[in-house]
Design a protein around this motif. Structure first.
Motif: not given
Length: 548
Positions: A123-129, A131-141
Motif C-alpha cells: 500500500f505504501i508503493h500504491l500511495l507513493f509510486p 518509491l520502488v517496492f524495495i524501498s517500501c519494504l524498508a519503510i514497512a519494516a
C-alpha cells in the motif's frame, strides 16, 4: 554586561531539562486521577506536551536543532528506553513462560509480522509510486514491530487488569517484546537490497548478518548473560554479599550492560535485553527478591514520560506536506487508516485458532488491534537513516529518496498510533458506561413495576435472596428473576430501616442444572467479577459498583 546577564544562561539543554522534568512533576501530581479515572496514560499526554513545547508550537524544546547529531541522539535515547522496557517485560513474565508458550508466540509473531510487512509495503508503493517496492519494504519494516512501551502502559493499566484476561495480557506483552527485536531482519533485507548492487550478495549478508549474527547471537548472548547474572546474584544474596537495594539496582544496570555488550559487537541489542531479562527470572528468584520494590516502576515512569515528550517535540510536522517528494496529508491519512485496519487484524483473526492463549475471535480482534507503533518504529527508522546516504534536495537516486521520505511517513503513523491506541481504553470505558446508563434509563422509563428495570440486567445465574427479614415484596422480585433471567449481575437489596444492607446482601445464586439440595452455592469467582447492582425497595437504582 550586568551581573544578571552573566548569571542568566538559557541553553537548549537547560530548556530540555525544564520540559522533561516539569512534565514528570506535573503528571505525577495527578497521575492517579488520570490513570484510574480517565484511563489516559503518560504516553499520550507526554506526546501532546512534546508537541506543544516543540518547534512548531512554543518552540521551547527542539531535538532537531542539534545539527548532525540529532539522529545519533535520537537513536540512543530510543535504544535505552526500549532496552529497559524489554528487560522489564522479560523479568515480569512468569517463570519459563517463553518455553511453555513458544508455539503460540511463534505462530503469532512470525507470520503476523511477515504478512503485515508485505501488505503495508504494497500500500505504501500504491500511495507513493515514486518509491520502488524495495524501498517500501524498508519503510514497512520500521512499522512492523509492536511497541512494547505503549503495550506495557495499556495492558498494565487499571482497565486492562479488570477487563482483559490475564493470559491475553501476558501474550500481548511477550509478543510485543519478541517482535520488536525481530524487526532487524525485515529492515536489513530491505537495506541490503537497496544499497547492494548484487541481490545474491544482499541475500547472503541478510542470512549471515541479519539472522545468524544479529538475531540468533543476540538471543544466545542475552540468555547466557541472564543465566550467569542470575547465578551470580543468587550466590551473592545467599552469602550476604549484596543488599536488597543493590539487588534492585541490577534491574537498570543489567539492561544497560546488556545493550552495551550487544551493540558493541553489532548484535541485536533489543532481543539480547529481552532474553537477558527473561533468563534472569527463569526460576523466579529475581522476582521474589524484588517483589515489593517500586524502583523499576519509578524508572519506567520517568523514562517513558521523558521519551514521549521527546518524540512529540521530534515530530517533523513540516515534512508531512512535501509534494516534491510525493508526501501529502491525504496520502498520509489514507496510509494510516490502511495500516490500522490491515497490518495485524486480518492475520491475527486468521491464525488465532493455532494460538492456544487466544480463545475467541473477540480476543483475537483485541490482540490484533493493540499493536501500537511508537518507540520501536522511531528507533528502527532512525537506525535505517544512519545506514542510508544523506539526502540532497532534490534526491539524486532511490537511496536518497528513501532517506528523505522514511521518517516523515513513519513519524505520521507513529503519531496517529499514539493517539488512537492511547484513546482506545478511555473510549471502551466511556462507551461501556454510556451503554449501561442508557439501558438502565430506557428500561426505567418504560417499566410497569418497581423492579421491571431488572429484566434488562438478567444475563447470568438466577439470584436467590436470603430469608432473614425478607420484605413482603421480595418474593415477587424473586419470581420475576426466576422467570426472566438465566444469568446476570448479583443484586443487593438496600432496604429502609429496620432492614440493613448487610441483612439483605445477596451472596448465593441458583444453578438451574442442579437439584434443590445443592442449588444454593456461593457466588463463584466469575460471578463476583460482574457488576453489583444496589436498589432500594421502591425499585429505583441507586448505585453500580464492581464486585471484588
Amino acid at each position: 554586561m550586568t551581573l544578571s546577564h552573566e548569571l542568566l544562561e538559557v541553553t537548549p539543554s537547560g530548556l530540555a531539562y525544564i520540559c522533561l522534568g516539569g512534565f514528570v512533576v506535573a503528571f505525577s501530581s495527578i497521575s492517579l486521577l488520570i490513570k484510574e479515572k480517565l484511563y489516559i496514560n503518560e504516553v499520550l499526554l507526554g506526546t501532546i506536551f512534546g508537541v506543544v513545547v516543540g518547534p512548531f508550537c512554543a518552540n521551547i524544546f527542539d531535538p532537531r536543532s542539534w545539527g548532525d547529531r540529532t539522529d545519533e541522539i535520537t537513536l540512543e535515547v530510543m535504544r535505552v528506553i526500549l532496552a529497559t522496557g524489554l528487560f522489564a517485560i522479560g523479568v515480569e513474565l512468569p517463570g519459563s513462560y517463553m518455553k511453555k508458550h513458544a508455539k503460540g508466540l511463534l505462530v503469532l509473531v512470525v507470520p503476523t509480522m511477515a504478512i503485515g510487512w508485505v501488505v503495508v509495503a504494497a500500500f505504501i508503493h500504491l500511495l507513493f509510486p515514486n518509491l520502488v517496492f524495495i524501498s517500501c519494504l524498508a519503510i514497512a519494516a520500521c512499522l512492523t514491530p509492536t511497541d512494547p512501551i505503549i503495550c506495557a502502559t495499556i495492558v498494565g493499566g487499571n482497565y486492562a487488569l479488570k477487563h482483559v484476561p490475564h493470559n491475553l495480557r501476558l501474550l500481548i506483552s511477550a509478543e510485543s517484546a519478541a517482535n520488536d527485536g525481530l524487526a532487524y531482519p525485515f529492515l536489513s533485507i530491505s537495506i541490503y537490497l537497496t544499497v547492494e548492487a548484487s541481490r545474491r550478495v544482499a541475500i547472503g549478508k541478510w542470512f549471515l548478518v541479519g539472522w545468524l549474527y544479529q538475531v540468533i547471537l543476540g538471543i544466545v548472548l542475552g540468555a547466557m548473560m541472564g543465566l550467569a547474572f542470575s547465578y551470580l546474584m543468587k550466590m551473592s544474596h545467599r552469602r550476604g554479599y549484596i543488599d536488597r537495594e543493590s539487588f534492585i539496582a541490577q534491574y537498570l544496570a543489567l539492561a544497560l550492560f546488556t545493550i552495551g555488550v550487544a551493540s558493541t559487537i553489532g548484535s541485536d541489542d533489543l532481543l539480547a535485553a529481552f532474553a537477558c531479562g527473561n533468563a534472569i527470572s527463569w526460576d523466579q528468584n529475581f522476582n521474589e527478591v524484588t517483589e515489593d520494590a517500586v524502583f523499576s516502576s519509578v524508572i519506567d515512569l520517568v523514562l517513558n514520560c521523558g521519551c514521549f515528550v521527546y518524540i512529540g517535540a521530534w515530530m517533523p510536522f513540516d515534512a508531512f506536506n512535501t509534494p516534491e517528494l510525493g508526501i501529502t496529508p491525504w496520502r498520509l491519512v489514507v496510509l494510516f487508516i490502511i495500516i490500522l485496519a490491515l497490518r495485524r487484524i486480518p492475520s491475527v483473526l486468521l491464525l488465532y485458532r493455532w494460538v492456544p492463549e487466544i480463545k475467541t475471535w473477540q480476543e483475537a480482534l483485541f490482540t490484533g488491534h493493540f499493536g501500537p507503533m511508537g518507540v520501536g518504529a522511531v528507533f528502527v527508522s532512525t537506525l535505517a537513516r544512519t545506514r542510508l546516504p544523506h539526502p540532497r534536495n532534490p534526491p539524486a537516486n532511490q537511496q536518497e529518496l528513501l532517506a528523505a521520505t522514511l521518517q516523515p511517513l513513519v513519524a505520521f503513523v507513529v503519531l496517529g498510533s499514539i493517539i488512537i491506541h492511547g484513546l482506545s481504553i478511555p473510549f471502551f470505558s466511556l462507551s461501556g458506561t454510556m451503554r449501561n446508563r442508557t439501558r438502565s434509563l430506557l428500561v426505567t422509563l418504560t417499566s410497569t413495576g418497581p423492579y421491571e428495570w431488572l429484566v434488562g440486567l438478567r444475563r447470568g445465574p438466577v439470584v436467590v435472596f436470603g430469608s432473614k427479614d425478607v420484605p413482603n415484596d421480595a418474593p415477587a422480585l424473586r419470581q420475576n428473576n426466576a422467570e426472566r433471567g438465566e444469568a446476570g449481575p448479583a443484586v443487593r437489596i438496600v432496604t429502609p430501616e429496620p432492614f440493613s444492607p448487610e441483612e439483605m446482601n445477596v451472596d448465593v445464586v441458583i444453578d438451574p442444572g442442579v437439584d434443590a439440595e445443592t442449588r444454593e452455592t456461593t457466588v463463584d469467582e466469575e460471578h463476583r467479577r460482574r457488576p453489583v447492582v444496589e436498589v432500594a425497595m421502591d425499585g429505583v437504582r441507586r448505585d453500580v459498583e464492581q464486585a471484588q
